[in-house]
Design an enzyme around this catalytic site. Sequence first.
Site, mmCIF file in Angstrom:
data_model
loop_
_atom_site.group_PDB
_atom_site.id
_atom_site.type_symbol
_atom_site.label_atom_id
_atom_site.label_comp_id
_atom_site.label_asym_id
_atom_site.label_seq_id
_atom_site.Cartn_x
_atom_site.Cartn_y
_atom_site.Cartn_z
ATOM 1 C CE LYS A 14 -2.342 -0.461 3.858
ATOM 2 N NZ LYS A 14 -1.891 -1.768 4.347
ATOM 3 N NE ARG B 268 -4.493 -0.261 10.195
ATOM 4 C CZ ARG B 268 -3.442 0.215 9.544
ATOM 5 N NH1 ARG B 268 -3.504 1.363 8.936
ATOM 6 N NH2 ARG B 268 -2.331 -0.477 9.472
ATOM 7 N NE ARG C 209 7.018 -3.251 6.307
ATOM 8 C CZ ARG C 209 5.698 -3.059 6.297
ATOM 9 N NH1 ARG C 209 5.090 -2.693 5.182
ATOM 10 N NH2 ARG C 209 4.993 -3.262 7.387
ATOM 11 N NE ARG D 184 6.110 -0.253 10.046
ATOM 12 C CZ ARG D 184 4.922 -0.178 9.450
ATOM 13 N NH1 ARG D 184 4.846 0.204 8.184
ATOM 14 N NH2 ARG D 184 3.836 -0.492 10.104
ATOM 15 N NE ARG E 22 1.497 -3.835 11.780
ATOM 16 C CZ ARG E 22 2.674 -3.926 11.144
ATOM 17 N NH1 ARG E 22 3.679 -4.607 11.692
ATOM 18 N NH2 ARG E 22 2.830 -3.356 9.993
HETATM 19 P P1 AMP Z 1 0.715 1.100 8.830
HETATM 20 O O1 AMP Z 1 1.938 1.890 8.520
HETATM 21 O O2 AMP Z 1 -0.462 1.488 7.979
HETATM 22 O O3 AMP Z 1 0.961 -0.384 8.841
HETATM 23 O O4 AMP Z 1 0.297 1.491 10.323
HETATM 24 C C1 AMP Z 1 1.157 1.213 11.403
HETATM 25 C C2 AMP Z 1 0.388 1.249 12.709
HETATM 26 O O5 AMP Z 1 -0.170 2.547 12.917
HETATM 27 C C3 AMP Z 1 -0.793 0.306 12.803
HETATM 28 O O6 AMP Z 1 -0.405 -1.008 13.169
HETATM 29 C C4 AMP Z 1 -1.620 0.991 13.883
HETATM 30 O O7 AMP Z 1 -1.063 0.778 15.158
HETATM 31 C C5 AMP Z 1 -1.433 2.444 13.542
HETATM 32 N N1 AMP Z 1 -2.456 2.925 12.584
HETATM 33 C C6 AMP Z 1 -2.269 3.322 11.297
HETATM 34 N N2 AMP Z 1 -3.419 3.720 10.740
HETATM 35 C C7 AMP Z 1 -4.372 3.572 11.689
HETATM 36 C C8 AMP Z 1 -5.772 3.795 11.731
HETATM 37 N N3 AMP Z 1 -6.448 4.231 10.644
HETATM 38 N N4 AMP Z 1 -6.434 3.523 12.881
HETATM 39 C C9 AMP Z 1 -5.781 3.057 13.969
HETATM 40 N N5 AMP Z 1 -4.473 2.830 14.003
HETATM 41 C C10 AMP Z 1 -3.761 3.082 12.886
#
Ligand code: AMP
Length: 218
Positions: free
Chosen positions: A17, A93, A130, A162, A173
């Site tokens: 993404k 989400r 990653r 990360r 996740r």
């Molecule tokens: P990502 O980079 O999209 O994988 O997001 C990393 C982390 O940020 C996720 O595992 C959540 O802890 C938090 N996060 C990102 N977007 C959201 C969202 N829309 N709602 C809640 N937590 C989020």
Amino acid sequence: MGRGPRVVLLGKQGAGKGTQAARLAEHYGIPHVSTGELLRAAAAAGTEFGKKAEEYMNRGELVPDDVVFGLLAERVAAGDRVENGFVLDGFPRTDTQAIELDRALEGHPLDIAINLDVPTETVLDRIAGRRVCENCGATYHVSLPPKKDWTCDECGGKVVQRADDTEDAVMRRLELYEQETVPIIDYYRKLGKLEVVDGEGDGDDVFKRLVTAVDSRL
Ligand code: AMP
């Protein structure tokens, strides 16, 4: 059409993404809004939102809505005009977030919600290898590292794993993705907004498929 598309990009962790959203944003000249990036930047800056978010993120839990909405509101206040188009990456989400988004977009509805579809075995492999630039968020893989010494090709930042790409956090996740995010794929399907795009294979091919899907809605 005089404006860019309004796009939501859905997909499992590691589906690609972030990379593809950045390419779409460049292609259409629209902002790329990643809630994950906004949260990581807030955490790195040690802001009030950031401190609250970090403990949830490191455990692989979803960050509470007030924090996520607060960061998005800051971003809109900083000048992004929703009517001119955007690509949202990592938001919504949950169904609450999807409904809130529709409300916020009143009069300027989404053009398309894309499910970037990749099997779980593939994303697990991608996430294990990653690595990301802690400064600009550019993504690498151990099999395709930056040219020099884990230093970002784009900005010279340090390229690291990360904090939430550990096995436990990744499993959590993915579980939350099934529970909370898969239902909104149906929500967009019922609204007639959903396109499923195959996210496997060469990144350039995936990008072409995405552009075809978006263009079909303009
Ligand atoms: P990502 O980079 O999209 O994988 O997001 C990393 C982390 O940020 C996720 O595992 C959540 O802890 C938090 N996060 C990102 N977007 C959201 C969202 N829309 N709602 C809640 N937590 C989020």
